[in-house]
Design a protein around this motif. Structure first.
Motif, PDB file in Angstrom:
ATOM      1  N   ILE A  71      -7.405   6.911 -26.010  1.00 56.32           N
ATOM      2  CA  ILE A  71      -6.442   6.288 -26.920  1.00 56.32           C
ATOM      3  C   ILE A  71      -5.473   7.359 -27.422  1.00 56.32           C
ATOM      4  O   ILE A  71      -5.893   8.453 -27.812  1.00 56.32           O
ATOM      5  N   THR A  72      -4.182   7.043 -27.420  1.00 59.15           N
ATOM      6  CA  THR A  72      -3.183   7.891 -28.074  1.00 59.15           C
ATOM      7  C   THR A  72      -2.402   7.032 -29.058  1.00 59.15           C
ATOM      8  O   THR A  72      -2.459   5.797 -29.020  1.00 59.15           O
ATOM      9  N   ILE A  73      -1.658   7.705 -29.944  1.00 58.48           N
ATOM     10  CA  ILE A  73      -0.893   6.989 -30.963  1.00 58.48           C
ATOM     11  C   ILE A  73       0.594   7.257 -30.773  1.00 58.48           C
ATOM     12  O   ILE A  73       1.004   8.366 -30.399  1.00 58.48           O
ATOM     13  N   ASP A  74       1.395   6.240 -31.010  1.00 66.66           N
ATOM     14  CA  ASP A  74       2.851   6.345 -30.931  1.00 66.66           C
ATOM     15  C   ASP A  74       3.361   6.813 -32.290  1.00 66.66           C
ATOM     16  O   ASP A  74       3.336   6.065 -33.270  1.00 66.66           O
ATOM     17  N   GLU A  75       3.809   8.062 -32.353  1.00 62.13           N
ATOM     18  CA  GLU A  75       4.231   8.621 -33.641  1.00 62.13           C
ATOM     19  C   GLU A  75       5.473   7.939 -34.203  1.00 62.13           C
ATOM     20  O   GLU A  75       5.731   8.034 -35.407  1.00 62.13           O
ATOM     21  N   SER A  76       6.225   7.243 -33.362  1.00 59.73           N
ATOM     22  CA  SER A  76       7.404   6.535 -33.862  1.00 59.73           C
ATOM     23  C   SER A  76       7.031   5.235 -34.569  1.00 59.73           C
ATOM     24  O   SER A  76       7.875   4.612 -35.214  1.00 59.73           O
ATOM     25  N   SER A  77       5.748   4.843 -34.475  1.00 62.53           N
ATOM     26  CA  SER A  77       5.320   3.574 -35.064  1.00 62.53           C
ATOM     27  C   SER A  77       4.768   3.728 -36.478  1.00 62.53           C
ATOM     28  O   SER A  77       4.419   2.744 -37.128  1.00 62.53           O
TER      29      SER A  77
END
Length: 375
Positions: A306-312
């Motif tokens: 799992i990775t996270i979208d930092e723009s979100s």
């Protein structure tokens, strides 16, 4: 009968036996003093846990001479002298930096602290938060056994720990796995560990194992055991166990947003050789506290789950840029290791996507999935 699990555990037991790491069964409680805790002999310095300085009157007095009012201006929750204490996961220098980022006279303070004697009383006090007596648990006849470890000497996530315990117990039983829960570091001896296919660190914070307990766990992992770290188990500002930070986690936590602390964010599910979380959507959204790390995991063969979208969401000055991992897996010699940063909010342990992630992680780290690690 799950022959794969039985075979793996037999091999693990034989490896630990050959290393002469078995210990005799001991009572569940005792007054044996701990003599092999980390930092027991270490000279006083600004690099010690702040707790081990501020709880010694002579060291505290020297610190206050250079930084008057230090222990009054910082919030009380940061300075608890009772276990668990956040002050065990900050060095004295890090504590000073929170009150005075310029840190004037730090070198002078360090020099004067280093002249203090490390007496037997000091050594005993440093070791008091560890467990001395080896533990041995009786497990049921399930072919896969899970040990949930949740000793906390640092930051206590409270209700989140309880929610995770309940969820891990429920999930393990749904999968037909036996499950044992403990907050006692004495469980980390070869005799006891050999019964378990995976050890889940449930929001563990602070140093919790003695040197001999660490050695038993390292051998357990290297010889085919499993590790699943949940949220706070990778969230300390400082580690005094390089193997845990570098070989198991592969990262150093640097912080999480506080304005606001909990944010809705978009996560991405990645294909991986163990098929962990493969049933989840490619993109999904959830609200939690989002950890940042100094860099991406520095591990051979690491696979992101799992990775996270930092723009979100709003990471502020904690943005990692590029890839921001949240959950990943890798092999440690013959052992299996996975970490997930999800799980501060107690509600996370009822989120279907997170339940799927943890169940799949339990399957792989316990050696039941495909592409398990080879020595």
């Amino acid at each position: 009968m799950n022959m794969k699990s039985l075979f793996n555990r037999t091999v693990l037991t034989a490896a630990l036996l050959s290393a002469n790491l078995f210990t005799a069964q001991a009572a569940q409680a005792g007054d044996t003093p701990v003599a092999d805790c980390v930092l027991r002999e270490t000279p006083f310095s600004v690099q010690l846990p702040a707790y081990d300085v501020m709880t010694r009157p002579e060291a505290r007095a020297i610190t206050e001479k250079y930084y008057p009012g230090l222990f009054e201006v910082l919030p009380a929750w940061l300075l608890s002298e009772k276990m668990p204490s956040f002050a065990t996961i900050l060095t004295l220098e890090q504590l000073i930096e929170r009150a005075d980022p310029a840190k004037p006279r730090l070198a002078e303070l360090d020099a004067e602290l280093s002249a203090l004697p490390v007496t037997e009383e000091v050594k005993a006090a440093r070791c008091a938060r560890f467990d001395a007596e080896p533990q041995y648990f009786t497990v049921d006849d399930s072919q896969v056994q899970v040990l949930v470890f949740q000793k906390i000497n640092g930051y206590d996530h409270g209700r989140s720990v309880t929610a995770a315990t309940e969820a891990l117990t429920r999930m393990s039983k749904e999968m037909g796995y036996g499950v044992t829960v403990t907050a006692n570091g004495g469980a980390f001896n070869a005799n006891n560990l050999s019964q378990f296919d995976v050890v889940v660190w449930n929001n563990v914070s602070g140093d919790t194992l003695t040197l001999s307990q660490r050695a038993a766990f390292e051998d357990y992992i290297n010889n085919g055991g499993g590790f699943l770290g949940v949220h706070a188990s990778g969230g300390d500002s400082i580690y005094f166990w390089e193997w845990y930070r570098d070989a198991l986690l592969g990262v150093q936590f640097i912080g999480h947003p506080m304005e606001p602390q909990f944010q809705q964010a978009t996560l991405t599910t990645h294909e991986n050789s163990a098929h962990i979380a493969e049933s989840l959507p490619e993109h999904w959204s959830v609200k939690d506290e989002w950890y940042s790390f100094a860099a991406e995991p520095d591990l051979d063969g690491v696979e992101y789950v799992i990775t996270i979208d930092e723009s979100s969401y709003k990471p502020g000055n904690l943005a990692m840029g590029g890839v921001h991992p949240i959950a990943w897996k890798h092999c440690v010699e013959a052992g299996r290791a996975m970490y997930t940063a999800i799980g501060h909010r107690e509600e996370m342990y009822d989120v279907p996507e997170n339940i799927t992630l943890i169940k799949d992680a339990l399957k792989w780290t316990s050696g039941q999935g495909e592409k398990v690690c080879q020595p």
